[in-house]
Design a protein around this motif. Structure first.
Motif, PDB file in Angstrom:
ATOM      1  N   LEU A 170      25.408  59.243  30.463  1.00 43.36           N
ATOM      2  CA  LEU A 170      26.095  58.490  29.418  1.00 43.36           C
ATOM      3  C   LEU A 170      25.319  58.518  28.100  1.00 43.36           C
ATOM      4  CD1 LEU A 170      27.257  55.423  31.523  1.00 43.36           C
ATOM      5  CD2 LEU A 170      28.697  57.262  30.638  1.00 43.36           C
ATOM      6  N   HIS A 173      25.771  61.984  26.651  1.00 49.90           N
ATOM      7  CA  HIS A 173      27.161  62.116  26.208  1.00 49.90           C
ATOM      8  C   HIS A 173      27.374  61.388  24.883  1.00 49.90           C
ATOM      9  CE1 HIS A 173      31.526  60.949  26.183  1.00 49.90           C
ATOM     10  NE2 HIS A 173      31.621  62.246  26.368  1.00 49.90           N
ATOM     11  N   ASN A 180      35.350  64.294  26.731  1.00 52.40           N
ATOM     12  CA  ASN A 180      34.860  64.051  28.089  1.00 52.40           C
ATOM     13  C   ASN A 180      33.969  65.181  28.594  1.00 52.40           C
ATOM     14  OD1 ASN A 180      36.878  65.990  28.364  1.00 52.40           O
ATOM     15  ND2 ASN A 180      37.484  65.268  30.396  1.00 52.40           N
ATOM     16  N   TRP A 214      34.152  61.562  39.920  1.00 54.79           N
ATOM     17  CA  TRP A 214      33.723  60.959  38.662  1.00 54.79           C
ATOM     18  C   TRP A 214      33.422  62.030  37.620  1.00 54.79           C
ATOM     19  CZ3 TRP A 214      29.714  56.653  40.304  1.00 54.79           C
ATOM     20  CH2 TRP A 214      30.400  55.655  41.016  1.00 54.79           C
ATOM     21  N   LEU A 215      33.105  63.221  38.090  1.00 58.65           N
ATOM     22  CA  LEU A 215      32.781  64.317  37.182  1.00 58.65           C
ATOM     23  C   LEU A 215      32.921  65.645  37.905  1.00 58.65           C
ATOM     24  CD1 LEU A 215      29.762  65.260  38.238  1.00 58.65           C
ATOM     25  CD2 LEU A 215      29.004  63.339  36.857  1.00 58.65           C
ATOM     26  N   LEU A 224      33.297  64.803  32.427  1.00 59.24           N
ATOM     27  CA  LEU A 224      33.308  63.427  32.910  1.00 59.24           C
ATOM     28  C   LEU A 224      34.757  62.998  33.148  1.00 59.24           C
ATOM     29  CD1 LEU A 224      30.661  61.896  30.464  1.00 59.24           C
ATOM     30  CD2 LEU A 224      30.293  62.901  32.726  1.00 59.24           C
ATOM     31  N   ILE A 227      34.496  57.904  33.236  1.00 59.89           N
ATOM     32  CA  ILE A 227      33.377  57.336  32.485  1.00 59.89           C
ATOM     33  C   ILE A 227      33.216  55.857  32.798  1.00 59.89           C
ATOM     34  CG2 ILE A 227      32.536  56.810  30.159  1.00 59.89           C
ATOM     35  CD1 ILE A 227      33.757  59.393  29.191  1.00 59.89           C
ATOM     36  N   ARG A 231      29.787  53.970  33.796  1.00 59.97           N
ATOM     37  CA  ARG A 231      29.287  52.838  33.014  1.00 59.97           C
ATOM     38  C   ARG A 231      29.028  51.623  33.898  1.00 59.97           C
ATOM     39  NH1 ARG A 231      33.289  53.821  28.543  1.00 59.97           N
ATOM     40  NH2 ARG A 231      32.158  54.950  26.926  1.00 59.97           N
TER      41      ARG A 231
END
Length: 239
Positions: A170, A173, A180, A214-215, A224, A227, A231
């Motif tokens: 994160l 990113h 994404n 999730w990815l 991603l 996200i 998080r």
């Protein structure tokens, strides 16, 4: 981009940085209170220095300049007595490299580009002289130091490997991601060194995230897909 990152040898006409057209936020040149002072400093040394897999500074050497990352990613690291590398941090566009060494006047860590990168340089001697009279510039550098310390402390807690890896993804990113998609400039080993995890542990965490949809990983390119879930997992770290 509004600037090129070609090596200086292919663009000899570039003698001063064009701060007004540079899109890099976070640099002191883009802060209204410090812009004039910083631009005057970076004009004193050959700016927009290109680096690729080359050392920007060596631990223990005299610190010639404070560098602003203009493009790419710079890794700072130390080597222990057994020859093992310990990554201290990754510096992205807008970050300052060498800030922790200002009071010592010698580099406390080595720094190298992990991808095609470019920096602007503010000579330390002139910078320190200016700081004596420029409280706004001094305050800006103190804030930058505080931000770097807070980031280091955020990862210093007793968190799980999955929390650390999620928080790191994160973080990167937010700095260099596009929608994404995230293209990691560093290796899994370098990520593990920074997070104090084994390379295999980083790979397993990414595999678990991929299994949960999730990815999606494709070497250094990561898409991603959730996200929000990342998080929620990384929330205790607070980055």
């Amino acid at each position: 981009m509004a600037f090129d990152i070609a090596p200086a040898s292919t663009a000899p006409h570039r003698t001063v940085p064009k701060c007004g057209t540079c899109p890099v936020s976070g640099c002191p040149a883009h802060c209204a209170e410090t812009a004039d002072a910083w631009q005057a400093l970076v004009n004193l040394l050959p700016p927009q220095r290109p680096v690729h897999k080359h050392t920007l500074m060596n631990s223990g050497d005299a610190l010639p300049a404070l560098y602003t990352v203009r493009a790419g990613c710079i890794k700072s690291y130390t080597i222990d007595s057994q020859g093992n590398e310990h990554v201290r941090g990754f510096h992205f566009p807008g970050d300052l490299v060498g800030l922790e060494a200002l009071g010592k006047m010698h580099a406390v860590a080595s720094a190298v580009a992990v991808t095609h990168s470019q920096v602007c340089a503010a000579p330390v001697a002139q910078l320190l002289h200016r700081l004596g009279d420029d409280t706004k510039l001094a305050a800006h550098l103190l804030h930058k130091t505080r931000d770097a310390l807070e980031l280091a402390l955020a990862f210093a807690g007793e968190y799980t490997a999955d929390q650390r890896v999620a928080a790191f993804l994160l973080l990167v990113h937010a700095r260099i991601g596009s929608e994404n998609t995230l293209l990691l400039p560093m290796t899994r080993r370098e990520i593990g060194s920074y997070l104090r995890l084994a390379t295999e542990t980083v790979c397993r965490a990414l595999a678990r995230f991929e299994h949960k949809n999730w990815l999606v990983c494709a070497d250094k390119r990561i898409t991603l897909l959730n996200i929000g879930a990342l998080r929620e997992l990384a929330e205790p770290i607070g980055v």
